[in-house]
Design an enzyme around this catalytic site. Structure first.
Site, PDB file in Angstrom:
ATOM      1  N   GLY A 143      54.005  30.695 -49.514  1.00 14.14           N
ATOM      2  CA  GLY A 143      52.937  30.877 -50.292  1.00 14.14           C
ATOM      3  C   GLY A 143      52.163  32.052 -50.301  1.00 14.14           C
ATOM      4  CB  ALA A 144      53.639  35.435 -49.921  1.00 11.33           C
ATOM      5  CG  ASN A 145      51.984  32.443 -55.194  1.00  6.18           C
ATOM      6  OD1 ASN A 145      52.637  31.824 -54.333  1.00  6.18           O
ATOM      7  ND2 ASN A 145      51.370  31.795 -56.143  1.00  6.18           N
ATOM      8  N   GLY A 204      47.910  33.270 -48.057  1.00  5.37           N
ATOM      9  CA  GLY A 204      49.312  34.013 -48.045  1.00  5.37           C
ATOM     10  C   GLY A 204      49.443  35.283 -48.349  1.00  5.37           C
ATOM     11  CB  SER A 219      42.865  22.373 -42.811  1.00  2.84           C
ATOM     12  OG  SER A 219      41.826  21.984 -43.246  1.00  2.84           O
ATOM     13  N   GLY A 271      46.047  33.808 -52.608  1.00  2.25           N
ATOM     14  CA  GLY A 271      45.439  33.452 -51.579  1.00  2.25           C
ATOM     15  C   GLY A 271      45.449  33.860 -50.010  1.00  2.25           C
ATOM     16  CE1 TYR A 324      45.274  20.460 -47.467  1.00  2.00           C
ATOM     17  CE2 TYR A 324      43.348  19.931 -46.418  1.00  2.00           C
ATOM     18  CZ  TYR A 324      44.251  20.819 -46.536  1.00  2.00           C
ATOM     19  OH  TYR A 324      44.291  22.022 -46.562  1.00  2.00           O
TER      20      TYR A 324
END
Length: 304
Positions: free
Chosen positions: A16-18, A22, A146, A20, A171
């Protein structure tokens, strides 16, 4: 601000490094000298993130590779590509996820989307990459949980929320499972004498597209109450919000099974966080691990 220690010579994978937390984690790892693989579902977005990082740090070593954590075949393909390359992996950052889609959606493999993307996909990725992690002299797996894990419970009778789907409940369960992954992997590493540190983090209330992307999956976006909460609840930017994860991933003071979050719960500098009582239930954690192996078809290496 937390200063990431020197990372030269280390290989890191950040999911998820694209965007936020990440992207911020990848940026600061690259700035500290790590070779960073941006593991993303959409390569075009990964390429944009890579260009942004290189614009700020021209000498950074950053690569984009595709992975869809909601598709176990994609997880296998990504992991096999790294294993075939043979380079030991120093750091795996399990960051990617999806939050509170308003209706029940499924992954390619038939899992409830949040349980599949936030937990089962990262579980399978972690286990598949263990040969490379254990080939490094001192490796680390840092997994993002979280604060809402405190409200979660593992319902083995309905892990996939096929009855009475609730976005927030699903979630919370997935994020509790992430925290239990952190703690169970730490116990396994200790039992087997592995030179691997398993740590966890939560970002407090950090402003990213996570809060809007999930609710937007039905085409409507967050409702008025959710939008109002975004404005009224104390929050922080990704520079601060990524710091618990960066600390878990790189600090020499991080401990086995250590869990880190903002000092004041939702915001603030890093401090040690207290796992919820349910996350400390070792019998449930062992059962969850066994069930995860069954669901994903991925098991621990026999002789590692």
């Amino acid at each position: 601000m937390y200063q990431v220690p020197d990372q030269h010579g280390k290989l890191a994978v950040v999911t998820g490094a694209n965007s936020g937390t990440g992207k911020e984690t990848a940026r600061r790892l690259a700035a500290a000298g790590a070779d960073v693989i941006l593991a993303v579902r959409t390569p075009e977005k990964g390429d944009r993130a890579r260009r942004d990082i290189l614009a700020e740090h021209p000498g950074a070593r950053v690569e984009v590779r595709r992975i869809d954590l909601a598709d176990l075949a994609s997880v296998r393909e990504f992991a096999d590509g790294l294993v075939d390359g043979g380079r030991p992996l120093d750091l795996l950052v399990n960051n990617a996820g999806v939050m509170t889609p308003p209706r029940r959606l499924e992954t390619v493999d038939g899992f409830e989307l949040q349980m599949g993307s936030n937990y089962l996909g990262p579980f399978a990725l972690t286990v598949r990459l263990l040969p490379l992690l254990l080939a490094a002299p001192s490796s680390r797996v840092a997994t993002m949980s979280s604060g809402v894990a405190t409200t979660g419970r593992i319902d083995f009778d309905d892990l996939q929320w096929e009855r009475g789907y609730r976005p927030n409940g699903a979630y919370a369960q997935s994020k509790l499972a992430d925290l239990m992954l952190t703690l169970r992997l730490s116990d396994i590493a200790a039992e087997r004498g592995w030179p691997l540190l398993s740590t966890g983090a939560h970002p407090g209330y950090t402003r990213t597209n996570l809060q809007t992307a999930g609710p937007g999956l039905d085409g409507r976006g967050p409702g008025p109450l959710t939008s109002l909460a975004f404005k009224l609840v104390p929050s922080q930017g990704v520079e601060r919000g990524a710091e618990p994860l960066l600390y878990a991933a790189t600090s020499p003071d991080a401990t086995p099974g250590g869990y880190y979050g903002p000092r004041w719960g939702l915001v603030g500098p890093v401090k040690t966080a207290k796992p919820t009582r349910r996350a400390l239930d070792k019998a449930v954690a062992e059962r969850l691990w066994t069930e995860s192996e069954r669901l994903t078809g991925v098991s621990l290496p026999a002789h590692a």
